[in-house]
Scaffold this active site. Sequence first.
Site, PDB file in Angstrom:
ATOM      1  N   ARG A 149       0.797  -1.228   0.000  1.00 51.53           N
ATOM      2  CA  ARG A 149       0.000   0.000   0.000  1.00 51.53           C
ATOM      3  C   ARG A 149       0.828   1.275   0.000  1.00 51.53           C
ATOM      4  NH1 ARG A 149      -2.895  -3.733   3.737  1.00 51.53           N
ATOM      5  NH2 ARG A 149      -4.390  -4.717   2.345  1.00 51.53           N
TER       6      ARG A 149
ATOM      7  N   THR B 230       2.497  -5.145   4.396  1.00 51.30           N
ATOM      8  CA  THR B 230       1.581  -4.618   3.379  1.00 51.30           C
ATOM      9  C   THR B 230       1.393  -3.114   3.507  1.00 51.30           C
ATOM     10  OG1 THR B 230      -0.326  -5.098   4.792  1.00 51.30           O
ATOM     11  CG2 THR B 230       0.321  -6.790   3.213  1.00 51.30           C
TER      12      THR B 230
ATOM     13  N   GLY C 119      -0.485 -10.673  10.046  1.00 48.54           N
ATOM     14  CA  GLY C 119      -0.444 -11.879  10.865  1.00 48.54           C
ATOM     15  C   GLY C 119      -1.576 -12.010  11.851  1.00 48.54           C
ATOM     16  N   GLY C 120      -2.483 -11.057  11.909  1.00 49.47           N
ATOM     17  CA  GLY C 120      -3.542 -11.080  12.902  1.00 49.47           C
ATOM     18  C   GLY C 120      -4.526 -12.223  12.755  1.00 49.47           C
TER      19      GLY C 120
ATOM     20  N   TRP D 250      -0.799  -3.952  10.813  1.00 48.58           N
ATOM     21  CA  TRP D 250      -0.679  -4.092   9.365  1.00 48.58           C
ATOM     22  C   TRP D 250      -0.956  -2.825   8.568  1.00 48.58           C
ATOM     23  CZ3 TRP D 250      -5.445  -4.223   6.514  1.00 48.58           C
ATOM     24  CH2 TRP D 250      -6.593  -4.354   7.292  1.00 48.58           C
TER      25      TRP D 250
ATOM     26  N   ASN E 233      -6.857  -7.517  15.613  1.00 48.54           N
ATOM     27  CA  ASN E 233      -7.656  -8.399  16.459  1.00 48.54           C
ATOM     28  C   ASN E 233      -6.787  -9.361  17.264  1.00 48.54           C
ATOM     29  OD1 ASN E 233      -7.462  -9.547  13.522  1.00 48.54           O
ATOM     30  ND2 ASN E 233      -7.651 -11.342  14.862  1.00 48.54           N
TER      31      ASN E 233
ATOM     32  N   ASP F 119     -13.299 -10.208  14.931  1.00 42.60           N
ATOM     33  CA  ASP F 119     -12.277  -9.746  13.990  1.00 42.60           C
ATOM     34  C   ASP F 119     -12.457  -8.256  13.704  1.00 42.60           C
ATOM     35  OD1 ASP F 119     -10.096  -9.789  12.308  1.00 42.60           O
ATOM     36  OD2 ASP F 119     -11.204 -10.512  10.579  1.00 42.60           O
TER      37      ASP F 119
ATOM     38  N   ASP G 181     -10.694  -5.424  13.962  1.00 44.02           N
ATOM     39  CA  ASP G 181      -9.403  -4.754  14.107  1.00 44.02           C
ATOM     40  C   ASP G 181      -9.555  -3.278  14.479  1.00 44.02           C
ATOM     41  OD1 ASP G 181      -7.133  -6.358  11.918  1.00 44.02           O
ATOM     42  OD2 ASP G 181      -9.130  -7.077  12.394  1.00 44.02           O
TER      43      ASP G 181
END
Length: 550
Positions: A114, A159, A175-176, A225, A243, A292, A294
């Site tokens: 990104r 990312t 990796g979450g 991330w 998360n 989830d 985040d």
Amino acid sequence: MRSLIFLFAFAAAQAQDGATRADWPSYGGTHLAWRYSALDQINTANVKKLAPVWVFQTGDYENGLQSTPIVIDGVLYLSTSRSQLFALDAASGRLIWQYKYPFPRGPGMNAQNRGVAVGAGKVFLGTYDDYLIALDQKTGRELWKVAVDDQRQCGCAITGAPLLVKDKVVVGSTGGDGAFRGYLTAFDTRTGRLAWRFYTVPGPGEKGHETWKGDSWIFGGGATWMTGSFDASLNLIYWGTGNAASDLYAGDRYVGEREEGANLYTASVIALDADTGKLKWYFQEVPKDVWDYDSSYECVLIDREIRGRMRKLLVHINKGGYSFVLDRVTGEFIGAFPIVEHHNWNSGITESGKFIGRVEPPEDKTVHICPSPHGGKSWNQIAYSPRTAFIYSPSLEFCGDLQGRRQDPVEGRGFIGGNWSHLLPVEGPAASHLDAYDPVTGKRAWTYPYKFVLLASILATAGDLVFTGDPEGSFFALDARTGQKLWSFSTGAGHRGSAVSYSVNGRQYIATPTGWGSIVGRFLNGVWPETDTWRSGSALMVFALPEDAR
């Protein structure tokens, strides 16, 4: 009353300038993450004359083009999903240099990127296989390369765009959704040597470790991330964390609600000392996250008058569909409000910022939850305009059926702890909308509805314009004060990246990545069958006014 609010906001913005001008030097525009350009050559009166002036095809069609271009001194730096990097003449699109990173090989490589950071004579690039690379800003020659982690073991990648802070470059990791312990890492910009690392899941002997059951902290999630922010006056770095893992099942990690939170420091905003990486404060938005949801997204730093006193604030939206306002000096909770219509996972929020009436996925049973695990907002960034005193946020209105299930962790492998599906809301169609809000009170000034999903970042400008794109391939401009659509252009591919504005030799440009992609898009067919018609691609399209219209 509203005019007084605008006056206070304008005065604050003069003292605290988060606007970009000729350059777009950082992922969020500046370290304050406003995504706001002070350029006004393109404005509400002439935007209808905006026309394309050059296009650059990257040739990398993996997951579309999710990047944010960086522009400094007339040079534009653009990264692609497979960690390819281009330096372009920002006025013409002419290629200056290209850095070719090896394409991913083998299974499990989910390449996404990104953006980059530029400064100290270098361009800093995070890669799909978890390396951080420093390139010579003028030539693209590789200067140093460090492994942030062993991708084969952790299953993680970089990312998000790195954040350049003084003599350090700070980078997060994915990796979450796997068996992984999250962290944020700073490297010396000159040498690539490790400066510090902060683990978002505290280990034995560290404050917060008591909020984890047994050895669950080893694979506790908390990925970093996306990209954070920085307040130079406070010397604090702000970052959102992901998360807890496993995502949907907390039986093996939850030790009971404590005053300070549960499963720290996941689903939180953290403030770290930029020199040492030491934790100064945190605010956990979703203790014991089992949806989830985040809190990994951008931290927007604004100053605002509240009850007669100017406050240094942090505005942060999470996947649960709520916008939080915190004091960025202390982490004190100021307020919160929902940005989605469908949010049945709780019944309200207290004056101290705690969710009540939580509806958690039961083990091996299904519950219908709104918003879906993809969130009431995705990672695409909001914008803030000091002229209007509004934030501009895209919101998603679709839901999911969630089911928690115990799962044994395997390092670096998926660690969801159940499953989910994406569905229509019980009431009303699935849709999205772009809204203008007072960032403190939550009062909505206007809304722009859209029948599918808005998953591109927002750009605001001093021309009182708001730019973004949709997955059908339309890039468009709205009036920042009213939400009226003033201009649109069909770019030929869907939008998932982040538009920017800059100027070269007195001419203002608007640049937008085009190319539909990313993980979210793969799961939407059951909600919108039309997703099969949304076109991928990987091109940067740049617009400006004709010479006679300026």
